[in-house]
Design a protein around this motif. Sequence first.
Motif, PDB file in Angstrom:
ATOM      1  N   VAL A  30      23.582 -71.813  26.596  1.00  0.00           N
ATOM      2  CA  VAL A  30      23.613 -72.010  25.143  1.00  0.00           C
ATOM      3  C   VAL A  30      23.548 -73.497  24.802  1.00  0.00           C
ATOM      4  O   VAL A  30      22.868 -73.897  23.848  1.00  0.00           O
ATOM      5  N   ALA A  31      24.243 -74.339  25.579  1.00  0.00           N
ATOM      6  CA  ALA A  31      24.202 -75.786  25.314  1.00  0.00           C
ATOM      7  C   ALA A  31      22.790 -76.338  25.487  1.00  0.00           C
ATOM      8  O   ALA A  31      22.366 -77.227  24.735  1.00  0.00           O
ATOM      9  N   ALA A  32      22.043 -75.814  26.468  1.00  0.00           N
ATOM     10  CA  ALA A  32      20.683 -76.309  26.721  1.00  0.00           C
ATOM     11  C   ALA A  32      19.723 -75.938  25.604  1.00  0.00           C
ATOM     12  O   ALA A  32      18.743 -76.650  25.358  1.00  0.00           O
ATOM     13  N   ILE A  33      19.976 -74.828  24.934  1.00  0.00           N
ATOM     14  CA  ILE A  33      19.065 -74.365  23.872  1.00  0.00           C
ATOM     15  C   ILE A  33      19.679 -74.569  22.484  1.00  0.00           C
ATOM     16  O   ILE A  33      19.195 -74.019  21.504  1.00  0.00           O
ATOM     17  N   LEU A  34      20.740 -75.383  22.413  1.00  0.00           N
ATOM     18  CA  LEU A  34      21.470 -75.561  21.160  1.00  0.00           C
ATOM     19  C   LEU A  34      20.589 -76.112  20.050  1.00  0.00           C
ATOM     20  O   LEU A  34      20.697 -75.680  18.887  1.00  0.00           O
ATOM     21  N   PHE A  35      19.705 -77.063  20.372  1.00  0.00           N
ATOM     22  CA  PHE A  35      18.834 -77.652  19.349  1.00  0.00           C
ATOM     23  C   PHE A  35      17.997 -76.569  18.668  1.00  0.00           C
ATOM     24  O   PHE A  35      17.867 -76.539  17.438  1.00  0.00           O
ATOM     25  N   ASP A  36      17.455 -75.641  19.476  1.00  0.00           N
ATOM     26  CA  ASP A  36      16.638 -74.566  18.913  1.00  0.00           C
ATOM     27  C   ASP A  36      17.485 -73.556  18.140  1.00  0.00           C
ATOM     28  O   ASP A  36      17.041 -73.009  17.121  1.00  0.00           O
ATOM     29  N   ILE A  37      18.706 -73.299  18.622  1.00  0.00           N
ATOM     30  CA  ILE A  37      19.598 -72.384  17.900  1.00  0.00           C
ATOM     31  C   ILE A  37      19.948 -72.960  16.533  1.00  0.00           C
ATOM     32  O   ILE A  37      19.939 -72.247  15.516  1.00  0.00           O
ATOM     33  N   GLN A  38      20.233 -74.266  16.489  1.00  0.00           N
ATOM     34  CA  GLN A  38      20.533 -74.917  15.208  1.00  0.00           C
ATOM     35  C   GLN A  38      19.348 -74.818  14.255  1.00  0.00           C
ATOM     36  O   GLN A  38      19.506 -74.547  13.064  1.00  0.00           O
ATOM     37  N   GLY A  39      18.150 -75.054  14.793  1.00  0.00           N
ATOM     38  CA  GLY A  39      16.963 -74.960  13.955  1.00  0.00           C
ATOM     39  C   GLY A  39      16.694 -73.541  13.480  1.00  0.00           C
ATOM     40  O   GLY A  39      16.289 -73.315  12.325  1.00  0.00           O
ATOM     41  N   SER A  40      16.929 -72.572  14.343  1.00  0.00           N
ATOM     42  CA  SER A  40      16.673 -71.179  14.002  1.00  0.00           C
ATOM     43  C   SER A  40      17.617 -70.665  12.928  1.00  0.00           C
ATOM     44  O   SER A  40      17.200 -69.948  12.009  1.00  0.00           O
ATOM     45  N   PHE A  41      18.879 -71.035  13.020  1.00  0.00           N
ATOM     46  CA  PHE A  41      19.874 -70.565  12.055  1.00  0.00           C
ATOM     47  C   PHE A  41      20.089 -71.541  10.910  1.00  0.00           C
ATOM     48  O   PHE A  41      20.834 -71.233   9.967  1.00  0.00           O
ATOM     49  N   GLY A  42      19.483 -72.737  10.978  1.00  0.00           N
ATOM     50  CA  GLY A  42      19.634 -73.728   9.928  1.00  0.00           C
ATOM     51  C   GLY A  42      21.052 -74.263   9.811  1.00  0.00           C
ATOM     52  O   GLY A  42      21.600 -74.374   8.710  1.00  0.00           O
ATOM     53  N   ILE A  43      21.665 -74.632  10.941  1.00  0.00           N
ATOM     54  CA  ILE A  43      23.053 -75.108  10.948  1.00  0.00           C
ATOM     55  C   ILE A  43      23.107 -76.564  11.403  1.00  0.00           C
ATOM     56  O   ILE A  43      22.191 -77.062  12.054  1.00  0.00           O
ATOM     57  N   GLY A  44      24.213 -77.230  11.091  1.00  0.00           N
ATOM     58  CA  GLY A  44      24.381 -78.633  11.448  1.00  0.00           C
ATOM     59  C   GLY A  44      25.205 -78.827  12.703  1.00  0.00           C
ATOM     60  O   GLY A  44      25.418 -77.895  13.483  1.00  0.00           O
ATOM     61  N   GLU A  45      25.717 -80.052  12.883  1.00  0.00           N
ATOM     62  CA  GLU A  45      26.444 -80.395  14.101  1.00  0.00           C
ATOM     63  C   GLU A  45      27.775 -79.650  14.195  1.00  0.00           C
ATOM     64  O   GLU A  45      28.136 -79.142  15.272  1.00  0.00           O
ATOM     65  N   ALA A  46      28.511 -79.577  13.088  1.00  0.00           N
ATOM     66  CA  ALA A  46      29.812 -78.921  13.119  1.00  0.00           C
ATOM     67  C   ALA A  46      29.674 -77.441  13.469  1.00  0.00           C
ATOM     68  O   ALA A  46      30.419 -76.909  14.293  1.00  0.00           O
ATOM     69  N   GLU A  47      28.693 -76.764  12.839  1.00  0.00           N
ATOM     70  CA  GLU A  47      28.489 -75.340  13.135  1.00  0.00           C
ATOM     71  C   GLU A  47      28.001 -75.137  14.569  1.00  0.00           C
ATOM     72  O   GLU A  47      28.347 -74.151  15.214  1.00  0.00           O
ATOM     73  N   GLY A  48      27.202 -76.109  15.063  1.00  0.00           N
ATOM     74  CA  GLY A  48      26.755 -76.029  16.450  1.00  0.00           C
ATOM     75  C   GLY A  48      27.916 -76.151  17.413  1.00  0.00           C
ATOM     76  O   GLY A  48      28.009 -75.424  18.405  1.00  0.00           O
ATOM     77  N   GLY A  49      28.840 -77.068  17.140  1.00  0.00           N
ATOM     78  CA  GLY A  49      30.027 -77.214  17.972  1.00  0.00           C
ATOM     79  C   GLY A  49      30.953 -76.018  17.859  1.00  0.00           C
ATOM     80  O   GLY A  49      31.635 -75.651  18.823  1.00  0.00           O
TER      81      GLY A  49
END
Length: 544
Positions: A30-49
């Motif tokens: 999940v950490a390796a694909i986090l950038f794409d997950i953030q883009g897919s769900f439209g979330i920022g750094e806090a939601e990613g963490g």
Amino acid sequence: MEAQVTKRQYVTVGIICFINLINYMDRYTVAAILFDIQGSFGIGEAEGGLLQTAFIFAYMIMAPLFGWLGDRYNRKWLLSVGILFWSLATLLGSFMPDYVSFLVLRCVVGVGEASYTTIAPTIISDLFVGDKRSKMLAIFNFAIPVGAGLGYILGSVVLFAGGHGMSDDDRIAKEVWRWGLRVTPWMGVIAVVMIIFLLEEPTRGKCEGGQNIKTTSLLEDLKDLVKNEAFVLNTLGFTAVSFVMGALAWWAPNFISLGVDVQESSNVPKEYVSVIFGAESMISGLIGVPLGAYLGRKLRTRYPKADPVVSGIGILIAAPLIILATFISERNTLVAIILCFFGLIFQNLNWSIVTDMMLYTVIPTRRATASALLILVSHMFGDAGSPYLMGLMADGFAQLFPADNTTITTTEIAVTLTSTATSTDSIISTTANPDDGRADYVRFKSLQYAMAIVTSVDFIGTIFFVWLAFYIVRAKNRVIAIVKDSKEDNHLAEISGHVNAAFDSGTTESTTVDQPEKMKNGIGGLGNTIIPDEGKTGTGSQDE
């Protein structure tokens, strides 16, 4: 002499290590694909963490339950059910259409993983004693950084293969990242089959001769563990390590990738960052974990307090190396990766040592509970909050940057910006960054400051490990004495109610090394010979 290791015992350790490997692969894919997950769900750094924080929160909350079950019921079936549970949750999570449902499934994964991580080390402790236990724990624990590294590599390979020739936006739109979560579940199914048919379920404490020790209530277990100074300090030191490693493991690939973006010309291609970080995580683990175990085994024969000292010195060296890498990463990615590599080696020294110290300072029938309590505390105050906290700090630092195409120098981030600043002011300077790269630059600098603050927590961990050195010998001697007494019928009633490794400051400890022949099988790395503790005298029996 220690008993010969059987083929069945080696098979059991191999299965446990394989599961530990896929356990951490699942977490850090999940950490390796986090950038794409953030883009897919439209979330920022806090939601990613928060994705990692929510996972760890569920994981740590369930650990005490599985610790209690692991001290009382068949561990093979507890492991099997837990692994099937998290494997199914991971697979279902890859199909979730929105952020909230994906977040919920990550919590469910944490519930399943709690069963394995709590119970597995106790099986090793019941199969081996002495140096063999330390060696097997080293093998078990280097699966942690290796598994995390494989998770980074798996996620990167999936993105590269599935999104080959696509732009970042196209790859995110096609949600290629989802395939990265559909590999480890099938490996989990294979692990369950191996557990059922091949794994040996040892009697608790039998290899140490403590099979007559009775279990007590959970409340009694917890009360005695809290009074055990060695266990408490070991847990606090490891909590600091978990705080740092949790944030680094979650954010480092994203951070290094942003460092590549802010450079005019980087010496490391961006598409290789996660693979390289995964590889260095694996190699640093393969070097650091067994090195820490080796140093502990060799040094403690002459210096019984070596285990906590090695752990403390390791993270004391690791912290400045990682912090330096953080600030160099905007100028030279390769040098930053090299510094981070050596920092991770020293950071990894403590993994097997911490587990070993926990096991040899706690009585056999309380080890699963102790493992659960260590997991609960180290995650609650460690890596459960650090990924989210680092994201929040990054979002906060981002507000300090001006909206136009200017930057703030590293040494003057705290200076308040005013509209009266002149062109000659050294605080604000025009940069060559184009307007379209401004967002990446702000994200990078914000994460940079947050990461430096988080890594500094290692210095606090060093204090706890050095403090632990004053208690480790007496705590170990107490366990040795209790296990010895558990063989004698006239002590069983007392032991059934007081089987902890705690010590009271007024209790005398043994300084004798002349033990009966039946005591020659070891606990931890020093055997059952009671180790002299400076300034203490006594007989080696348990005083209550």
